[in-house]
Design an enzyme around this catalytic site. Structure first.
Site, PDB file in Angstrom:
ATOM      1  N   GLY A  11      14.121  36.112  25.627  1.00 30.81           N
ATOM      2  CA  GLY A  11      13.711  36.555  24.627  1.00 30.81           C
ATOM      3  C   GLY A  11      14.294  37.955  23.794  1.00 30.81           C
ATOM      4  N   ASP A  12      14.812  38.179  22.732  1.00 34.52           N
ATOM      5  CA  ASP A  12      15.519  39.347  22.068  1.00 34.52           C
ATOM      6  C   ASP A  12      17.143  39.777  22.003  1.00 34.52           C
ATOM      7  OD1 ASP A  12      12.383  40.267  20.873  1.00 34.52           O
ATOM      8  OD2 ASP A  12      12.911  41.652  23.048  1.00 34.52           O
ATOM      9  N   GLU A  13      17.526  37.993  21.388  1.00 33.37           N
ATOM     10  CA  GLU A  13      18.794  37.677  22.139  1.00 33.37           C
ATOM     11  C   GLU A  13      19.602  37.615  20.847  1.00 33.37           C
ATOM     12  OE1 GLU A  13      16.469  35.422  22.732  1.00 33.37           O
ATOM     13  OE2 GLU A  13      16.532  34.557  24.603  1.00 33.37           O
ATOM     14  N   LYS A  15      17.688  36.182  17.567  1.00 30.78           N
ATOM     15  CA  LYS A  15      17.677  34.938  16.738  1.00 30.78           C
ATOM     16  C   LYS A  15      17.888  34.899  15.998  1.00 30.78           C
ATOM     17  CE  LYS A  15      14.044  34.219  19.851  1.00 30.78           C
ATOM     18  NZ  LYS A  15      14.450  34.780  20.745  1.00 30.78           N
ATOM     19  N   GLY A  39       9.551  39.620  17.531  1.00 34.33           N
ATOM     20  CA  GLY A  39      10.037  40.907  17.122  1.00 34.33           C
ATOM     21  C   GLY A  39      11.859  39.892  16.398  1.00 34.33           C
ATOM     22  N   HIS A  40      11.320  40.188  15.626  1.00 41.10           N
ATOM     23  CA  HIS A  40      13.132  39.420  15.123  1.00 41.10           C
ATOM     24  C   HIS A  40      13.618  40.741  14.125  1.00 41.10           C
ATOM     25  CE1 HIS A  40      11.908  35.333  15.614  1.00 41.10           C
ATOM     26  NE2 HIS A  40      11.943  35.860  17.062  1.00 41.10           N
ATOM     27  N   GLN A 223      10.708  33.996  21.126  1.00 32.69           N
ATOM     28  CA  GLN A 223      10.929  33.878  23.091  1.00 32.69           C
ATOM     29  C   GLN A 223      12.390  33.696  23.114  1.00 32.69           C
ATOM     30  OE1 GLN A 223       7.563  33.089  21.458  1.00 32.69           O
ATOM     31  NE2 GLN A 223       7.464  34.464  20.900  1.00 32.69           N
TER      32      GLN A 223
HETATM   33  P1  GDP Z   1      15.784  38.618  18.343  1.00 29.25           P
HETATM   34  O1  GDP Z   1      14.045  38.219  18.902  1.00 29.25           O
HETATM   35  O2  GDP Z   1      15.534  37.477  19.067  1.00 29.25           O
HETATM   36  O3  GDP Z   1      15.620  37.931  17.062  1.00 29.25           O
HETATM   37  O4  GDP Z   1      16.096  39.633  18.884  1.00 29.25           O
HETATM   38  P2  GDP Z   1      16.042  40.961  18.477  1.00 29.25           P
HETATM   39  O5  GDP Z   1      15.543  41.178  17.031  1.00 29.25           O
HETATM   40  O6  GDP Z   1      13.978  41.158  18.893  1.00 29.25           O
HETATM   41  O7  GDP Z   1      17.236  41.882  18.919  1.00 29.25           O
HETATM   42  C1  GDP Z   1      18.396  41.755  18.866  1.00 29.25           C
HETATM   43  C2  GDP Z   1      18.400  43.537  18.980  1.00 29.25           C
HETATM   44  O8  GDP Z   1      20.075  43.791  18.652  1.00 29.25           O
HETATM   45  C3  GDP Z   1      18.402  43.786  17.589  1.00 29.25           C
HETATM   46  O9  GDP Z   1      17.931  45.092  17.924  1.00 29.25           O
HETATM   47  C4  GDP Z   1      19.319  43.510  16.554  1.00 29.25           C
HETATM   48  O10 GDP Z   1      19.703  44.769  15.595  1.00 29.25           O
HETATM   49  C5  GDP Z   1      20.108  43.247  17.722  1.00 29.25           C
HETATM   50  N1  GDP Z   1      21.450  42.354  17.715  1.00 29.25           N
HETATM   51  C6  GDP Z   1      21.235  41.458  16.750  1.00 29.25           C
HETATM   52  N2  GDP Z   1      22.634  41.053  17.282  1.00 29.25           N
HETATM   53  C7  GDP Z   1      23.607  41.803  17.868  1.00 29.25           C
HETATM   54  C8  GDP Z   1      25.365  42.053  18.207  1.00 29.25           C
HETATM   55  O11 GDP Z   1      25.666  41.350  16.949  1.00 29.25           O
HETATM   56  N3  GDP Z   1      25.088  43.322  18.141  1.00 29.25           N
HETATM   57  C9  GDP Z   1      24.326  44.731  18.343  1.00 29.25           C
HETATM   58  N4  GDP Z   1      24.635  45.970  18.281  1.00 29.25           N
HETATM   59  N5  GDP Z   1      22.965  44.117  18.039  1.00 29.25           N
HETATM   60  C10 GDP Z   1      22.579  43.714  17.271  1.00 29.25           C
HETATM   61  P1  IMO Z   2      11.133  37.194  20.643  1.00 26.11           P
HETATM   62  O1  IMO Z   2      10.663  35.897  19.671  1.00 26.11           O
HETATM   63  C1  IMO Z   2      11.456  38.663  24.563  1.00 26.11           C
HETATM   64  C2  IMO Z   2       7.095  38.666  26.758  1.00 26.11           C
HETATM   65  C3  IMO Z   2       6.309  39.565  27.645  1.00 26.11           C
HETATM   66  C4  IMO Z   2       5.741  39.215  28.498  1.00 26.11           C
HETATM   67  C5  IMO Z   2       5.775  37.932  28.372  1.00 26.11           C
HETATM   68  C6  IMO Z   2       4.654  36.770  27.921  1.00 26.11           C
HETATM   69  O2  IMO Z   2      11.357  38.186  19.354  1.00 26.11           O
HETATM   70  O3  IMO Z   2      12.158  36.627  21.704  1.00 26.11           O
HETATM   71  P2  IMO Z   2       3.402  37.617  25.479  1.00 26.11           P
HETATM   72  O4  IMO Z   2       2.620  38.289  24.880  1.00 26.11           O
HETATM   73  O5  IMO Z   2       3.745  36.499  25.032  1.00 26.11           O
HETATM   74  O6  IMO Z   2       1.999  36.542  26.322  1.00 26.11           O
HETATM   75  O7  IMO Z   2       3.791  37.849  26.732  1.00 26.11           O
HETATM   76  O8  IMO Z   2       6.606  37.317  27.078  1.00 26.11           O
HETATM   77  N1  IMO Z   2       7.684  38.243  25.303  1.00 26.11           N
HETATM   78  C7  IMO Z   2       9.113  38.230  24.985  1.00 26.11           C
HETATM   79  N2  IMO Z   2       9.807  39.604  25.384  1.00 26.11           N
HETATM   80  N3  IMO Z   2      11.161  38.939  23.224  1.00 26.11           N
HETATM   81  C8  IMO Z   2       9.837  37.506  22.434  1.00 26.11           C
HETATM   82  O9  IMO Z   2      10.060  37.750  21.771  1.00 26.11           O
HETATM   83  C9  IMO Z   2       8.851  37.860  23.975  1.00 26.11           C
HETATM   84  N4  IMO Z   2       7.747  37.446  23.711  1.00 26.11           N
HETATM   85  C10 IMO Z   2       6.520  37.695  24.696  1.00 26.11           C
HETATM   86  O10 IMO Z   2       7.079  40.664  27.294  1.00 26.11           O
HETATM   87  O11 IMO Z   2       6.673  39.441  29.232  1.00 26.11           O
HETATM   88 MG    MG Z   3      12.367  40.019  19.742  1.00 29.63          MG
END
Ligand code: GDP
Ligand code: IMO
Ligand code: MG
Length: 422
Positions: A11-13, A15, A39-40, A223
């Site tokens: 997750g948190d890549e 997306k 959380g995006h 995720q």
């Molecule tokens: P998601 O859940 O896959 O949409 O990813 P998140 O938004 O939770 O986490 C990605 C984090 O990296 C966020 O704080 C974005 O603003 C940040 N982000 C995404 N792409 C880049 C990038 O290429 N460089 C930097 N510095 N931040 C990025």
């Molecule tokens: P996005 O869409 C990162 C993780 C939680 C925990 C596990 C199970 O932003 O990439 P849950 O509340 O789903 O039962 O928790 O999954 N987790 C994430 N980690 N990004 C997320 O979403 C996540 N959604 C759940 O931290 O390890």
């Molecule tokens: Mg996220």
């Protein structure tokens, strides 16, 4: 061209950022799984938006955004999110946001049950986001959940909830957690439901019509692959199929509607919550946190950070059928002299190129690294792939080779414009 955007790590890549970027050339953006555990973060025109249930296409005008049947939706959380995003100047009309009538509802007691489950696990806890995701999906599979369409029948909802709340309270009382009165829950849910009711739609019909008309569809994964209930590091996973297939079952669009799958990964690895993390590295975590990076958007927790793990990425490319990679946060490695890439796991002397299923193996997996020279220059101002330093390009080429998929996009900053097309 219909494309699935899926996370390849934990997750948190990034997306949300990629979905936002691609929405410009898209007609319909569809979320198919997860809930407000997601959380995006999207940064556009100098403003930062954090989205949990709203698809990341919501920032663009004249696009349809769908919360599909596979999502679990907390109506109260969604209302708060709509209010917050509208306060940032984004209009959210029933034409722009559609919610599937089949979407399962997350109730307040689901969140408390999530906390109860974590408390019961003690040191073995999963580290969930405590958004009630597991208990809501459990009710769905147990065939005792309520869907958005059910809320239209208040009597049915009341009877069902009274029974479910009595059961939930028995569990919650054991953990000294908050118990619930059915009347209060009903009032809270219906206040929120009235706000979102105009958005309810037969989204399956809508997305099929769009598909047949040749519109462009974009599926927003939540995720990531290693959090997938089947393919992830079970039991340290979430409760839905986060991989590409989840976009089909979560929207009602068949696999034949899909043309490509973009797998999103960071140039390194992060993980929030508990569970195995072979390439986790304290020094890299401290370094990235010192830059103010890698704090969770949903819970604010610091994310553990580690080196790029191509054992996981190779597996993720396989199970998602990735046709192109979006590698984000390349700029996070700008200052490092030497970078490490994990190419295999040494488990009791045998090198594994794919992740093991047996959970005891994870604890014994020692990453096998190859080292690669860093680029030690600022990439955040690069506007084309060619402008990237040679060593950054070499790193990305090696990543693509090891994963068996071509690089399609590169992220060099959090802003919408800091996305390079390869
Ligand atoms: P998601 O859940 O896959 O949409 O990813 P998140 O938004 O939770 O986490 C990605 C984090 O990296 C966020 O704080 C974005 O603003 C940040 N982000 C995404 N792409 C880049 C990038 O290429 N460089 C930097 N510095 N931040 C990025
Ligand atoms: P996005 O869409 C990162 C993780 C939680 C925990 C596990 C199970 O932003 O990439 P849950 O509340 O789903 O039962 O928790 O999954 N987790 C994430 N980690 N990004 C997320 O979403 C996540 N959604 C759940 O931290 O390890
Ligand atoms: Mg996220």
């Amino acid at each position: 061209m219909n494309t699935i955007i899926t996370g390849l790590q934990w997750g948190d890549e990034g997306k949300g950022k990629i979905v936002d970027y691609l929405t410009e050339d898209t007609d319909v953006v569809i979320r198919g799984q997860g809930g407000n555990n997601a959380g995006h973060t999207v940064i556009a025109k100098g403003t930062k938006y954090v989205l949990h249930l709203l698809p990341s296409g919501i920032l663009w005008d004249n696009k349809i955004n769908v919360i599909g049947n596979g999502v679990v939706c907390d109506p109260v959380g969604l209302c708060e999110e709509i209010t917050r995003i509208e306060a940032q100047g984004i209009s959210i009309t029933p034409e722009k946001l559609l919610i599937s009538e089949r979407t399962h509802v997350v109730f307040p007691f689901h969140k408390e049950l999530d906390a109860a489950r974590e408390a019961a696990l003690g040191d073995a806890k999963i580290g969930t986001t405590k958004r009630g995701i597991g208990p809501a999906y459990a009710d769905k599979i147990n065939r005792c959940g309520l869907r958005m369409a059910d809320l239209l029948d208040r009597d049915f909802t009341t009877t069902t909830l009274e029974r479910r709340i009595t059961e939930a309270n028995e569990v919650l009382a054991k953990f000294d957690l908050q118990t619930f009165e059915a009347d209060d829950v009903i009032q809270e849910i219906y206040t929120a439901f009235e706000r979102i009711r105009p958005h309810l739609a037969n989204t399956i019909e809508v997305v099929h019509k769009a598909w047949k008309e040749g519109k462009t569809l974009l599926f927003e994964g939540a995720q990531g692959t290693l959090l997938d209930i089947d393919f992830g590091t079970y039991p340290f996973v979430t409760s839905s199929n986060t991989t590409a297939g989840g976009s089909c079952t979560g929207s009602g669009l068949p696999p034949t509607a899909i043309d490509s799958v973009i797998g999103v990964c960071k140039a390194y690895t992060t993980r929030v919550g508990a569970g195995p993390f072979p390439t986790g590295d304290e020094e890299l975590s401290e370094y990235l946190h010192s830059l103010g990076r890698e704090f969770g958007a949903t819970t604010g927790r610091p994310r553990g950070c580690g080196w790029l793990d191509t054992v996981l990425l190779r597996f993720a490319c396989m199970v998602n059928g990735v046709t192109g990679l979006a590698v984000t946060n390349v700029d996070g490695l700008d200052k490092y002299e030497t970078l490490k890439i994990c190419t295999g796991y040494d488990i009791d002397g045998t090198i594994h190129k794919l992740p093991p299923a047996d959970r005891s193996f994870w604890d014994r997996a020692v990453p096998v690294y190859e080292e690669i020279d860093g680029w030690q220059s600022d990439t955040t101002g690069c506007t084309t792939y060619d402008q990237l330093p040679e060593n950054a390009k070499a790193y990305l080429t090696r990543l693509g080779e090891l994963c068996g998929a071509p690089i399609a996009f590169v992220g060099v900053g959090p802003d919408r414009t800091q996305t390079l097309v390869v």
